[in-house]
Write a protein that holds these residues in place. Structure first.
Motif: not given
Length: 271
Positions: A180-181, A184-185, A187-188, A201, A205
């Motif tokens: 999940f992280h 996040e990373a 997407a960022a 995102l 995902r």
């Protein structure tokens, strides 16, 4: 002992949070009669109340299985409600992290077959994986029964020793949070390159989910899948040059991550 015996003798579920609910849903979907399941849950959800299970009522004298699905910090308060089931007629299965077999043997008494299990959160969508290990009293039939029940939410693997559960915790138990992280990373990083947050995102995902499905469904060595995507001197090779740095790359970071989680699991097991 088979699932039809569980239906005949009953199953006790101590705790029905996210993981307990996922298991219960899987059992009911497989045809286990709701009336055969006795649930002890002080804060039942609306969904649980509508399943038709026996909720917070006196327990059967000798159910086939008693499954412990409460958090370790709640164990001392919750476990006494079912320790009368010890002695050998009921298989005790625990999915509580950090609570060793010896703790259940002490609570339920001599002769009690106990299977300790470590599932993970993708069980909520039937895509989990659970590792199991039994105590000396747990027979092949007991292990097969535990495996059958836990397979309702995904794959099940057997371990050779209880000590391996710490490594399992570090890899698959805590592993979904690492993934999940990563989403996040990723997407960022896309945002930093100018993509809109929602688009970045979605790309991250779906890429992670698709890559996982490809690895799972083909059974191909992930190193080969990586090589298949990597063209010489192309964009993927440029990115992998950073990720695969021998000193500070992802491999070293993941090793430290898994070691930290496994070490914490060892601490919890020591009490």
């Amino acid at each position: 002992m088979a699932l039809d015996e569980v239906a005949a003798r009953g199953l006790v579920l101590l705790g029905c949070g996210k993981m307990g609910s996922a298991l219960l849903r899987g059992w009911l979907d497989r045809g286990l009669p709701p009336g055969a399941v006795h649930v002890i849950e002080p804060r039942p959800s609306e969904w649980l109340q509508g399943t038709g299970v026996a909720l917070n009522v006196p327990l059967p004298e000798a159910p086939a299985v008693a499954l412990v699905a409460v958090k370790p910090q709640m164990m001392g308060e919750a476990l006494p409600a079912m320790t009368s089931l010890g002695g050998g007629r009921t298989l005790v299965v625990s999915i509580a992290a950090g609570t060793p077999l010896r703790a259940f043997e002490a609570a339920f008494g001599a002769g009690t077959p106990v299977v300790r299990a470590m599932p993970n959160t993708p069980a909520a969508v039937g895509k989990g994986i659970t590792a199991i290990i039994g105590n000396a009293e747990a027979s092949e039939a007991h292990l097969a029964l535990a495996e059958s029940l836990l397979s309702a939410v995904g794959e099940v693997v057997r371990l050779e020793s209880e000590g391996q559960l710490d490594a399992v915790t570090g890899v698959s138990g805590s592993g979904p949070a690492y993934v999940f992280h990563l989403i996040e990373a990723l997407a960022a990083a896309g945002e930093a390159e100018g993509l809109a947050p929602e688009l970045s995102l979605r790309l991250a995902r779906t890429t992670v989910a698709g890559a996982g499905a490809l690895a799972q469904e083909t059974g191909t060595d992930p190193a080969q899948l990586r090589r298949d995507v990597t063209s010489p001197n192309g964009t993927t090779q440029a990115g992998l040059g950073v990720l695969m740095d021998e000193q500070v790359g992802l491999g070293q970071l993941i090793r430290r991550t898994v070691r930290a989680a496994a070490a914490r699991s060892e601490e919890l097991g020591r009490g």
